[in-house]
Write an enzyme that holds these catalytic residues in place. Structure first.
Site: not given
Length: 461
Positions: A380, A409, A428
């Site tokens: 994260r 994000e 990601h």
């Protein structure tokens, strides 16, 4: 019929199975059992139709009582076989009673099994599935996988697959579509969704699964108090560990830059300079052998990262919330967070985002690290203080950073780290291979089956 064929009509009359009185005693319990079964079915229909929390609790109680009574009355009905057995076997009461006992036992077991089936095989499941987000897997393919896997669980009476119309659902999106489901798969687990309001609106909801490894901070005690089980889906441990190593390999070798020169740049330069160097390095090449890999978070992904690092001949140290035990952790030195910062040549992050891990890598942490340390993050983004990381990169305290995640994000603007020559950043995507996505569906359903069988796995609360 056999007695009549042998001319033994009188015997037939004497050994009639039931007289009227005894027949009534047998039939009445069967009628009661059927009425109770219908009551249970009606109660289930009301529960699915959207009754309030108090009403559902009352109906659940009625349902439970009726199921128990079904067992009792079915057993009573089967007990009528004792009456019949006494008229058979030419007065051999011992043999007749033995046969009756066996029949009563069998009927009782059947009744219990039927009651259990009626109680358990009626789970409603809702699945939240977004677009796969990869170029080699369609939504139709992943929906077909859900259908195939959910149909293998006999306790599921009904399921719905919701095609998420946007990338990230919020509380209202989930709540408006959960309905009376007992389980919801594909929920993004964080405090904005997992809260009291969700369970007040959906009292049936007792199982939630996120389809990923990671999850955000939420009220664990509240979910336990409400008897809710929450799980994650560890489908991509090898996949994400592999991607972490890919980011590290890119930092160590930057094969793309070298390949571009060999295929294109060299030949363009040779047009104007016949003596152009073919064997030319554009970035330093870094050997990992005997260097120290520090892993933060020794869960499934961290463990696979450790194995891969050891394959490169690295020394592996790790820190986790709880000390890990077992032969799979042999060769991994478990140390304090201070030692991770002080001893590591490479630090790879694989822990969840919690209050304790938010901005874990801050200015103070970077100050304790070796000069020239490499940072890898596939967990994260918010675990790293991005401003502090940029400062450490620019001062060369940190040699380079490979990041598959950023703090917010999707980012709303090009953050300063994206403008740094000392970072590799991707959006990601470590979890996105086709095989891993399909495996996520399979494991999510298997985890739910384990929960139904009383052996929940991957529980995060």
């Amino acid at each position: 019929d056999r007695l009549r064929s042998r001319g033994l009509g009188d015997v037939y009359k004497r050994q009639v199975l039931f007289d009227r009185k005894r027949l009534v005693r047998l039939i009445v319990p069967l009628i009661v059992e059927q009425v109770l079964a219908v009551t249970v079915g009606m109660a289930d229909m009301v529960m699915v139709s959207g009754a309030g929390e108090t009403a559902v609790s009352g109906i659940s109680l009625v349902n439970t009582i009726c199921v128990l009574l079904i067992v009792i009355f079915t057993s009573m009905a089967s007990g009528g076989s004792v009456v019949g057995a006494q008229f058979l076997g030419s007065g051999d009461k011992k043999t007749a009673c033995h046969a009756a006992e066996q029949l009563v036992m069998i009927c009782g077991l059947i009744a219990q099994q039927e009651a259990r089936r009626m109680k358990e095989e009626n789970y409603e499941v809702v699945v939240f599935q977004g677009d796969p987000g990869t170029i080699d897997l369609t939504y139709e393919e992943i929906e077909a996988e859900w259908n195939k896997m959910l149909q293998t669980v006999p306790q599921i009476g009904k399921f719905r697959i919701i095609h998420q119309g946007k990338k990230r659902y919020i509380f209202e999106d989930y709540s408006s579509q959960i309905g009376n489901a007992d389980a919801a798969l594909g929920i993004w687990v964080h405090k904005g969704v997992i809260n009291e309001k969700l369970f007040e609106a959906h009292p049936n909801l007792k199982y939630i699964a996120t389809l990923g490894h990671g999850f955000e901070d939420f009220d664990v005690e509240m979910t336990r108090r409400r008897g809710v089980t929450i799980t994650n889906t560890i489908y991509g441990d090898v996949t994400i560990a592999q991607y972490a190593m890919a980011l590290l390999m890119n930092i160590c070798h930057n094969v793309t830059v070298q390949s571009d020169y060999t295929k294109t740049g060299y030949w363009k330069e040779k047009e104007t300079n016949p003596q152009a160097s073919y064997n030319q390095l554009f970035v330093p090449q870094i050997e990992l052998y005997q260097k120290t890999m520090g892993i933060i978070g020794l869960g499934a992904i961290g463990l696979w990262t450790a194995r891969m690092a050891k394959g490169f001949g690295m020394k592996v140290i790790a820190n986790s919330r709880h000390k890990k035990t077992g032969p799979q952790y042999d060769g991994i030195e478990q140390v304090s967070m201070e030692e991770i910062f002080e001893r590591s040549d490479v630090i790879s992050i694989h822990c969840p985002h919690t209050k304790e891990t938010e901005n874990l890598l801050n200015r103070e942490a970077f100050a304790k690290m070796k000069d020239g340390v490499i940072i890898i993050n596939t967990a994260r983004g918010i675990i790293i203080d991005e401003e502090a990381l940029l400062e450490a990169l620019e001062s060369r305290k940190v040699y380079m950073a490979g990041l598959d995640v950023v703090a917010n994000e999707p980012p709303q603007y090009q953050i300063p780290l994206m403008q740094s020559p000392y970072t590799f950043i991707t959006s990601h995507i470590a979890w996105q291979p086709k095989a891993a996505r399909l495996r996520a569906v399979d494991l999510a359903v298997k985890n739910f089956r384990s929960y139904l069988e009383g052996m929940p796995t991957s529980v995060i609360n």
